[in-house]
Write an enzyme that holds these catalytic residues in place. Structure first.
Site, mmCIF file in Angstrom:
data_model
loop_
_atom_site.group_PDB
_atom_site.id
_atom_site.type_symbol
_atom_site.label_atom_id
_atom_site.label_comp_id
_atom_site.label_asym_id
_atom_site.label_seq_id
_atom_site.Cartn_x
_atom_site.Cartn_y
_atom_site.Cartn_z
ATOM 1 N N GLU A 93 0.840 -1.183 0.000
ATOM 2 C CA GLU A 93 0.000 0.000 0.000
ATOM 3 C C GLU A 93 0.883 1.244 0.000
ATOM 4 O O GLU A 93 1.146 1.810 -1.030
ATOM 5 C CB GLU A 93 -0.933 -0.036 1.200
ATOM 6 C CG GLU A 93 -2.143 0.800 0.985
ATOM 7 C CD GLU A 93 -3.413 0.199 1.585
ATOM 8 O OE1 GLU A 93 -4.428 0.836 1.429
ATOM 9 O OE2 GLU A 93 -3.368 -0.873 2.206
ATOM 10 N N GLU B 105 -2.157 0.013 13.246
ATOM 11 C CA GLU B 105 -3.301 0.456 12.446
ATOM 12 C C GLU B 105 -4.614 0.218 13.186
ATOM 13 O O GLU B 105 -5.486 1.065 13.227
ATOM 14 C CB GLU B 105 -3.325 -0.316 11.134
ATOM 15 C CG GLU B 105 -4.503 0.018 10.251
ATOM 16 C CD GLU B 105 -4.431 -0.690 8.920
ATOM 17 O OE1 GLU B 105 -3.828 -1.785 8.876
ATOM 18 O OE2 GLU B 105 -4.971 -0.166 7.940
HETATM 19 C C1 BGC Z 1 -5.068 2.486 4.560
HETATM 20 C C2 BGC Z 1 -5.578 3.506 5.515
HETATM 21 C C3 BGC Z 1 -6.462 4.410 4.695
HETATM 22 C C4 BGC Z 1 -7.651 3.559 4.326
HETATM 23 C C5 BGC Z 1 -8.810 4.237 3.700
HETATM 24 C C6 BGC Z 1 -6.227 1.681 4.114
HETATM 25 O O1 BGC Z 1 -5.941 0.632 3.302
HETATM 26 O O2 BGC Z 1 -4.039 1.718 5.087
HETATM 27 O O3 BGC Z 1 -4.752 4.002 6.429
HETATM 28 O O4 BGC Z 1 -6.728 5.635 5.182
HETATM 29 O O5 BGC Z 1 -7.245 2.443 3.580
HETATM 30 O O6 BGC Z 1 -9.614 3.393 2.998
#
Ligand code: BGC
Length: 872
Positions: free
Chosen positions: A469, A750
């Site tokens: 990501e 997270e």
């Molecule tokens: C990310 C997040 C992001 C979110 C929003 C995720 O996959 O890691 O931190 O803000 O998606 O959809």
């Protein structure tokens, strides 16, 4: 102190750090601090030496008001492309205490002055991301010893340069990630020490990087910006006989040759493979035979998009040595003790020709001691060394990993702690904030926030540094920006990123949820999302409140205004934002609240339109403040719009008994913190009491996700529930901040329970151990536990408002403000509190007592003692 003994210190040009090559303006602003206080009418003398390459040094002196030491407009005529100057400053004409010199030169700011072209390997090597990476070389002659040599370098892809076999600069992943359709960063290097009279060689390693490599989740994108990578080189040399040389990359003089190098694959997420057998010996030395190499070809790119960096490159910042090494069935597991963005440097020895070494990087181990690879998704972070039989120290060049543990497969003999280290990397910035208190869990939480910030401030502000990501998710930084600005000077870094946010906003008509944008999976449509879009207001405002940089505020004001104006068009008649964006999931709301199922982070408890409206109100209020700061006319207009939405919010989301339609920690926190209830003291009190009660009922555990977390403790403070705030803050039950500490976290996670109480990794897709959003509580640690908070741009005025609580008996917090160090140490001794305060030059520290009374302190140091009850 008399003026004469005061010295200007820490000179700065624009928002760089110390000396800088390739400044991106002809009229750079200057800032400095003083070693003491100067008198009000002091004039300072600025000496500017011009060192035009190859010309005689000339000097100019100007006198300016000494109070003008933050972002002083360039005081003489504009500089020229590549002009080199050194600046020193003294207080008073008759003083001879000059400051240290600040040296910088200007980049090439006029596209027509660029002399080179982008060049690369002639053919595109396929659509796969597992492709070999080229190298490029050029030989040239200098007839006398060089006295000046400036290399301008950038690439479509990533580049690392060598001058006569010496690595150029210390930066990695050059030129970083920008929206390459908008602009491409150029770096400048002084390579005079590496060049010599006679034959010289420039060599370049290239790699796919973000430009052409597989980037992003759900399969990501390959060849997104283009299918050919290339390098731009421009070298200016002057030798001791004043001969001038320009070596500029091109495809027509037949002097630039290319072939495939030893990197047989290189990907930011998946890792890099180095085949030592393909490492061509002698290619960085003169007279190397290139008859079997190819001529380069031009890679078209608009040079008008090249720009000189306003932020600083990615560099090493410390190392981690192994804290434990053990062997299991598959290989060696090395624990570096700290999760973060780093790369291993390993002394490979004892391998024979063709033998392989594989290094896997993970954040955590499973309970059975195996590496937890699943949360990385496709971003497997695997590096490979294929040996030619020679020993060497190996570090990858064009990849970066988020990890604490490495698994090493194929090592011959015993692996010891002398064989490897992990080098930490992030974008260079100055650390401004420091905090420490009597509670070690709190200190660890603070340090974890620091580590998550460092790990994710790598060219752009990312969500996470490990899985497939690593995108510039706007919502994450919107929530974290106030904390980021407490910890580091982020002005250059974030302002650089905001420029691309502004560009993409104009391109797509709204803010994409991450910048730089590429279309992935569910994000192929671009539609306005609350919080993620609110980065447009919150980020520039946070930068401004900390740096006082009005130019930066002015520059990003249009982005903020366009965002708010756009959202206004989505509001219902009562000012509530309830229109669903064009995503199946709708708004993301209080993303990842702990009740959301592992694979549906969006299924949070709080109504999404409530969250969206609250954030709109906050953005509207910020925009109104921005108008006042910039002397614009719309402060009142946006305040009225915010007021209307506040009324709508109150009608829609409050029941007649004062409870909210979403009876959640998040809902009350936002309503309280964004000033929605400020004119309704009774409702404010009910909301505060209900929030207190909800937390009590939850056994002092947290129930907010991304949206509510930054605000909940302050909401408790504002409504006189400080003791509940500390109970929640210090609880280590799952979910809570201290739960992560208890479970051994070295970064902020997270989700609250990325590691489950039984030691297993949470089965959800969103299971990173290095996201900064929940670390946004650190802003509260600085402002409330420590007790320092900026209230006027550039810390010209700041609050001294410690609110001791829990078992914390002392604290020390400081922030390097534009005018020097603001510091507060406090200690509780029985029923008294002792404060040691330092207020920097030209600043006012305002002690704020619980009663609302204030005491203003001008610059100076103070030791004060008060009854504790005045603060808690
Ligand atoms: C990310 C997040 C992001 C979110 C929003 C995720 O996959 O890691 O931190 O803000 O998606 O959809």
């Amino acid at each position: 102190m008399s003026n004469k003994r005061v010295k200007p210190i820490e000179l700065k040009v624009e928002n760089y750090l110390g000396n800088r090559l390739g400044v991106n303006t002809y009229v750079p602003r200057l800032s400095w601090k003083y070693s003491g206080n100067i008198e009000d009418d002091t004039k300072v003398v600025i000496k500017i030496e011009h060192h035009l390459p190859g010309k005689k040094v000339t000097e100019e002196f100007v006198k300016v008001d000494g109070n003008n030491n933050n972002y002083l407009p360039w005081p003489i005529k504009p500089l020229l492309d590549r002009e080199l100057v050194s600046v020193s400053i003294k207080v008073d004409e008759d003083s001879d205490e000059w400051s240290d010199k600040l040296e910088f030169d200007v980049g090439i700011l006029n596209e027509f002055v660029f002399e080179g072209r982008f060049i690369g390997y002639p053919e595109c090597t396929g659509k796969t991301d597992h492709r070999p990476q080229p190298i490029i070389r050029r030989e040239f002659n200098i007839s006398a010893k060089p006295k000046y040599a400036r290399l301008y370098l950038t690439s479509l892809g990533l580049v690392e340069a060598e001058a006569n076999g010496n690595r150029v600069g210390e930066d990695i992943l050059t030129p970083g990630w920008t929206d390459y359709d908008n602009r491409l960063k150029v770096e400048a290097y002084d390579i005079s020490d590496s060049l010599r009279k006679g034959k010289n060689v420039l060599g370049f390693y290239l790699a796919d990087g973000w430009y052409r490599g597989r980037t992003g989740p759900v399969g990501g994108q390959v060849n997104y910006y283009g299918d050919k990578i290339g390098v731009y080189v421009e070298l200016h040399v002057i030798d001791e006989d004043d001969n001038e040389y320009t070596i500029a990359s091109n495809s027509y003089d037949e002097k630039w040759k290319t072939t495939m190098g030893p990197l047989v694959r290189s990907n930011i997420y998946e890792g890099e493979w180095f085949d030592q057998r393909k490492d061509i010996s002698g290619w960085l030395k003169p007279d190397f035979e290139t008859s079997d190499w190819q001529d380069v070809s031009e890679v078209p790119f608009d040079r008008g998009k090249m720009y000189f960096a306003e932020d600083l490159p990615i560099r090493m910042d410390g190392i981690h040595k192994p804290v434990s090494i053990f062997k299991n069935d598959q290989g060696w597991i090395v624990d570096f003790g700290q999760n973060c963005t780093q790369r291993i440097s390993i002394n490979v020895h004892g391998l024979s020709d063709g033998q392989e070494l594989i290094v896997n990087h993970v954040e955590v181990l499973n309970p059975d001691g195996t590496p937890a690879i699943r949360p990385l998704r496709r971003g497997i972070q695997q590096d490979k060394f294929i040996s030619s039989g020679k020993d060497m120290t190996w570090e990858t060049k064009f990849t970066i990993h988020g990890f604490r543990y490495a698994q090493i497969i194929g090592w011959q003999g015993d692996l010891t702690e002398d064989d490897l280290v992990a080098k930490v990397y992030h974008s260079e910035m100055k650390q401004n904030g420091k905090f420490n208190c009597s509670n070690d869990m709190v200190n660890r939480l603070h340090d974890n926030t620091l580590w998550s910030m460092r790990s994710n401030f790598v060219s752009i502000p990312t969500d996470c540094p490990q899985r497939d990501e690593r995108l510039g998710w706007t919502g994450d930084i919107a929530l974290f920006a106030p904390t980021a600005c407490d910890l580091y000077d982020t002005t250059g870094f974030l302002s650089n990123w905001l420029e691309d946010v502004g560009y993409e906003r104009d391109k797509f008509g709204t803010l994409p949820v991450y910048t730089p944008y590429m279309p992935f999976a569910g994000w192929k449509i671009i539609s306005a999302l609350a919080i993620w879009g609110d980065a447009a207001t919150i980020v520039p405002w946070s930068i401004y409140m900390n740096s006082g940089d009005k130019k930066v505020l002015k520059r990003h004001y249009p982005l903020a205004k366009k965002w708010v104006d756009e959202v206004i068009t989505y509001l219902s008649d009562d000012g509530v934002w309830d229109r669903k964006p064009a995503y199946d999931v709708g708004q993301l709301g209080d993303w990842l609240d702990p009740t959301a199922p592992p694979d549906e982070p969006v299924k949070a408890m709080t109504q999404k339109e409530l969250v969206a409206t609250a954030f709109f109100i906050n953005s509207c209020s910020i925009l109104s403040e921005m108008n006042s700061q910039l002397g614009l006319k719309d402060a009142e207009y946006y305040k009225k719009i915010a007021d209307k939405s506040k009324a709508g919010f109150k009608n829609r989301f409050f029941k007649s008994n004062g409870y909210m339609t979403s009876d959640t920690q998040c809902a009350y926190s936002l309503a309280i913190e964004f000033g929605i209830l400020d004119d309704f003291p009774e409702l404010l009190e009910i909301a505060g009491n209900r929030l207190d009660e909800l937390i009590l009922k939850a056994g002092n555990t947290i129930a907010t996700g991304f949206a509510g977390t930054p605000y909940i403790l302050n909401a408790l403070l504002k409504t006189n529930h400080i003791s509940r705030a500390y109970k929640l803050f210090l609880s280590d039950k799952c979910p809570s901040w201290m739960y992560q500490i208890k479970m051994g976290g070295t970064t902020t996670w997270e989700r609250w329970d990325s590691l489950l109480p039984n030691g297993e990794v949470n089965p959800g897709e969103m299971t990173s151990f290095n996201h900064y959003a929940l670390g946004s509580v650190t802003h509260w640690i600085y402002s409330t536990v420590g007790g320092l908070k900026t209230v006027k741009p550039g810390w010209r005025e700041f609050l001294i408002a410690p609110r001791p609580g829990g078992n914390i008996t002392n604290s020390s917090v400081s922030h390097i403000t534009p005018n020097g160090l603001a510091k507060l140490n406090w200690e509780v001794s029985e029923d008294e509190i002792l404060l040691h305060i330092h207020v920097p030059f030209k600043s006012v520290g305002v002690i704020s007592f619980k009663s609302g009374e204030e005491k203003r302190l001008n610059s100076g140091s103070y030791d004060l003692r008060y009854p504790l009850e005045k603060f808690v």
